[in-house]
Write a protein that holds these residues in place. Sequence first.
Motif, short mmCIF file in Angstrom:
data_model
loop_
_atom_site.label_atom_id
_atom_site.label_comp_id
_atom_site.label_asym_id
_atom_site.label_seq_id
_atom_site.Cartn_x
_atom_site.Cartn_y
_atom_site.Cartn_z
N HIS A 152 0.81 -1.21 0.00
CA HIS A 152 0.00 0.00 0.00
C HIS A 152 0.85 1.27 0.00
N SER A 153 2.14 1.16 -0.28
CA SER A 153 3.01 2.32 -0.31
C SER A 153 2.75 3.14 -1.56
N GLU A 154 3.16 4.40 -1.54
CA GLU A 154 2.98 5.27 -2.69
C GLU A 154 3.82 4.78 -3.88
N ALA A 155 5.02 4.27 -3.60
CA ALA A 155 5.88 3.76 -4.68
C ALA A 155 5.20 2.59 -5.40
N GLN A 156 4.63 1.68 -4.61
CA GLN A 156 3.95 0.53 -5.21
C GLN A 156 2.76 0.98 -6.04
N LYS A 157 2.00 1.92 -5.52
CA LYS A 157 0.83 2.41 -6.25
C LYS A 157 1.23 3.07 -7.57
N SER A 158 2.33 3.81 -7.55
CA SER A 158 2.79 4.49 -8.76
C SER A 158 3.21 3.49 -9.83
N ILE A 159 3.93 2.45 -9.41
CA ILE A 159 4.37 1.43 -10.37
C ILE A 159 3.16 0.70 -10.95
N GLU A 160 2.22 0.33 -10.10
CA GLU A 160 1.04 -0.38 -10.57
C GLU A 160 0.19 0.49 -11.49
N MET A 161 0.14 1.78 -11.24
CA MET A 161 -0.61 2.68 -12.12
C MET A 161 0.04 2.75 -13.50
N MET A 162 1.37 2.78 -13.53
CA MET A 162 2.09 2.78 -14.81
C MET A 162 1.78 1.51 -15.60
N ILE A 163 1.83 0.36 -14.91
CA ILE A 163 1.56 -0.91 -15.58
C ILE A 163 0.11 -0.98 -16.02
N SER A 164 -0.80 -0.50 -15.20
CA SER A 164 -2.22 -0.53 -15.56
C SER A 164 -2.50 0.27 -16.82
N ASP A 165 -1.80 1.40 -16.98
CA ASP A 165 -1.96 2.19 -18.20
C ASP A 165 -1.50 1.39 -19.42
N TYR A 166 -0.39 0.67 -19.26
CA TYR A 166 0.10 -0.16 -20.37
C TYR A 166 -0.90 -1.28 -20.68
N VAL A 167 -1.42 -1.91 -19.64
CA VAL A 167 -2.39 -3.00 -19.82
C VAL A 167 -3.62 -2.50 -20.58
N ALA A 168 -4.11 -1.33 -20.21
CA ALA A 168 -5.28 -0.77 -20.90
C ALA A 168 -4.98 -0.56 -22.38
N GLY A 169 -3.74 -0.18 -22.69
CA GLY A 169 -3.37 0.09 -24.07
C GLY A 169 -3.27 -1.15 -24.95
N VAL A 170 -3.01 -2.31 -24.35
CA VAL A 170 -2.88 -3.54 -25.14
C VAL A 170 -4.12 -4.42 -25.09
N THR A 171 -5.09 -4.05 -24.27
CA THR A 171 -6.31 -4.84 -24.15
C THR A 171 -7.13 -4.74 -25.43
N SER A 172 -7.57 -5.88 -25.93
CA SER A 172 -8.29 -5.90 -27.20
C SER A 172 -9.17 -7.14 -27.28
N ALA A 173 -10.19 -7.07 -28.12
CA ALA A 173 -11.02 -8.23 -28.40
C ALA A 173 -10.51 -9.01 -29.61
N THR A 174 -9.40 -8.54 -30.19
CA THR A 174 -8.80 -9.21 -31.34
C THR A 174 -7.34 -9.54 -31.03
N GLY A 175 -6.96 -10.77 -31.25
CA GLY A 175 -5.59 -11.19 -31.02
C GLY A 175 -4.75 -11.07 -32.27
N SER A 176 -3.45 -11.27 -32.13
CA SER A 176 -2.56 -11.20 -33.28
C SER A 176 -1.62 -12.40 -33.31
N ILE A 177 -1.43 -12.91 -34.51
CA ILE A 177 -0.44 -13.94 -34.80
C ILE A 177 0.49 -13.32 -35.83
N GLY A 178 1.77 -13.21 -35.50
CA GLY A 178 2.70 -12.45 -36.32
C GLY A 178 3.05 -13.11 -37.65
N SER A 179 3.91 -12.46 -38.39
CA SER A 179 4.36 -12.98 -39.68
C SER A 179 5.29 -14.18 -39.49
N ASN A 180 5.19 -15.12 -40.41
CA ASN A 180 6.07 -16.30 -40.46
C ASN A 180 6.01 -17.13 -39.18
#
Length: 290
Positions: free
Chosen positions: A154-182
Amino acid sequence: MKVYRKLNKEEIEILERQMCSASDWNLVEVTDGFSTDYVRYARFSGNVRLGAFRKVFQLAGGMVKHSGIYYATLHNVTVGDDCCIENVKNYIANYNIGDGAFIENVDIILVDGESSFGNGTKVEVLNETGGCEVMIFDRLTAQTACLMTMYHAHSEAQKSIEMMISDYVAGVTSATGSIGSNVVIADTGYIKNVKIGDCCKIEGASRLKNGSINSTRSAPVHIGVGVIGDDFIISSGTKVDDGVTLTRCFIGQACVLGHGYSATDSLFFANCQGEHGEACSIFAGPYTVT
């Protein structure tokens, strides 16, 4: 950017003679280089886009197969150029498939609802010593994970790190998956909510669910026979083979896990190796061998 068009009447008639069907042919689009010659016994539903099939795959033992779609059901799928998709027992749903992919003898590949593909999964690393949960994501480093285990939940440092990760998670969340080339996916069972990077090889895996395989052309990932993975991130250059089981794990770059290794709630960073054993709630720094 590729330009797609609707099928013409003649193409639809040819496909139907080749035992293909669609819930609505108006929702099936193709590129200008598309040929009906290489689509047989296929079923389409939802929005489907098909590329041109010109490539011939050279297989082990001298066998050759022409790219195309054979004995497969696709739902809301975009298929890139020069792909070969054959013998899909159930179906592929809600995926964008890159150019040159080879998918053969699989049970099912799908995204069900919105998924973050393993990003944001909380791993109870070092839990027996009172450590904090670590939220894994594609860009996790040993340093970030160490900070998350050191600070109180519950420290401020932990909350800040988790907020950063949560923003990244929101950015990659999708209803469509990807399978790359080759990418190669062969003789594999169940794949659900998994993002697969370029040049990855998945051969004989049993189940992969809710994860990201961050394979690249310069550092491909290999997933081998009997592998089971749930809630995971696998980084570039890694090999996971021979009956490995992963549950809530982060696997760093160039790691090797094999020979029946089992890991739960664990973090492995660059160049780790694990064989013939079991890991539970461990923090394995770079070059750890277990």
